[in-house]
Design a protein around this motif. Sequence first.
Motif, PDB file in Angstrom:
ATOM      1  N   HIS A 129       0.806  -1.218   0.000  1.00  0.00           N
ATOM      2  CA  HIS A 129       0.000   0.000   0.000  1.00  0.00           C
ATOM      3  C   HIS A 129       0.851   1.287   0.000  1.00  0.00           C
ATOM      4  CE1 HIS A 129      -3.652   2.289   1.009  1.00  0.00           C
ATOM      5  NE2 HIS A 129      -2.902   2.961   1.855  1.00  0.00           N
ATOM      6  N   HIS A 133       1.190   4.445  -2.682  1.00  0.00           N
ATOM      7  CA  HIS A 133       1.072   5.887  -2.379  1.00  0.00           C
ATOM      8  C   HIS A 133       2.268   6.647  -2.945  1.00  0.00           C
ATOM      9  CE1 HIS A 133      -2.388   6.768   0.069  1.00  0.00           C
ATOM     10  NE2 HIS A 133      -2.118   5.841   0.964  1.00  0.00           N
ATOM     11  N   HIS A 156      -0.484   6.480   8.333  1.00  0.00           N
ATOM     12  CA  HIS A 156       0.949   6.446   8.050  1.00  0.00           C
ATOM     13  C   HIS A 156       1.628   7.778   8.317  1.00  0.00           C
ATOM     14  CE1 HIS A 156      -1.216   3.782   5.341  1.00  0.00           C
ATOM     15  NE2 HIS A 156      -1.468   4.774   4.500  1.00  0.00           N
ATOM     16  N   ASP A 340      -6.687   7.030  -0.239  1.00  0.00           N
ATOM     17  CA  ASP A 340      -6.758   5.644  -0.717  1.00  0.00           C
ATOM     18  C   ASP A 340      -7.784   5.486  -1.842  1.00  0.00           C
ATOM     19  OD1 ASP A 340      -5.006   5.273   1.313  1.00  0.00           O
ATOM     20  OD2 ASP A 340      -6.359   4.104   2.584  1.00  0.00           O
TER      21      ASP A 340
END
Length: 398
Positions: A129, A133, A156, A340
């Motif tokens: 993931h 990004h 994060h 996301d």
Amino acid sequence: MFRVKILSKCAFRRKIRSRLVLGIETSCDETGAAVMDETGLILGESLHSQKEVHLKTGGIIPTVAQRLHRENIGRVVQEAMERSGVTQSQLSAVATTVKPGLALSLGIGLDFSLNFVKLHQKPFIPIHHMEAHALTVRMLQPVVFPFLVLLVSGGHSLLALARGIDDFLLLGQTLDEAPGDTMDKVARRLSLIKHPKCSMISGGQAIELLAQDGDRLKFLFKPPMGAHYDCNFSFAGLRNQVTMSIQKKEEEEGVEQGTLLSCVNDIAAATQHTVASHIAKRTHRAILFCKAKGLLPSCNPTLVVSGGVASNQYIRKTLKIVTDNTGLHLLCPPSKFCTDNGVMIAWNGVERLREGKGILSHTEEVNYEPKAPLGVDITAEVKEAAIKLPPLKLRIMD
Ligand code: KG4
Ligand code: ZN
């Protein structure tokens, strides 16, 4: 300026000639899917956000997230496929987030994808993931490796050097919570959901909105980790300071917890400023470290900022002061691509397909991993370098 490529009729023929990837994202609270061609053209996409549900319960309940992913994934993938005009047989691969994230959420995306690739006999590309990004920016414009990445969201907080599509050096990460999480918790403690302007927006957005009319100097919070000359982050201590100030104000004003305080704007402004300057200082040190070690190119060195918190304009402006001062080019993808979605996963699939990396024809061994560090961890080396920052005024004119 970023140029987002979306499907037009004349692109149809190109679409058929190019290899096509279906991307699926379910690592946290968004169910996303997108179909993309090899040039980064988005042929079709769909996104179901659970944010409103989690806003009402005051945080993500993993079993609720799992149920919502389960209820929506079939429709979201079908919608993305229908909007793209592509049939399952035309797909070259399926790319899905398998790490890191909430176990129950990752499991839904992975189960769905494994059934899908089995049924339609397609290769599978497992996606990290955070890598997705970090690389999304390359879908929008040609950013060459190596470049520096700052990822800041609800889940994060890290600084890394991207050297290739699967080659990262981790320079620093949060030791406790992520900045978005901190701002969400401060917003909840301030009961901003009761504020007429903030009832439908995330905590971070509420803090940014209210801060515009606040005086940050009314509350002075100690900047985190001032004596640690590394690139790690910490936001929990700041949250404690803010909570204590809120308690003090409640006592002074003689109101119960849960009442909207008269000074919410000032608290928001001071919180936002402390978060922004902490992020900016760690980023400043990361830039100086990379320069000292010759890790950044001399031509057009770039800082890419992504994640939900990257949509905060005050934080962007603070980072701009740092990049202007150090000669870096600052790139922040539009908010839609900072958060996301299935598009960033499809793009990561495209990058891997192009380089022939991590494309699986057998999926028996594939599993999800809730915890998965990004790249090679050199945070100890960064700490050892103990770079002191030159003075830099991080003052934003509102
Ligand atoms: O990337 P994202 O959609 O989801 C993950 O956490 O992965 O980021 C959501 C986080 C939330 O914590 C939200 O409060 C924060 O990003 N956020 C912001 C802003 N917009 C979203 N924080 C500060 N300022 C904003 N404008
Ligand atoms: Zn994310």
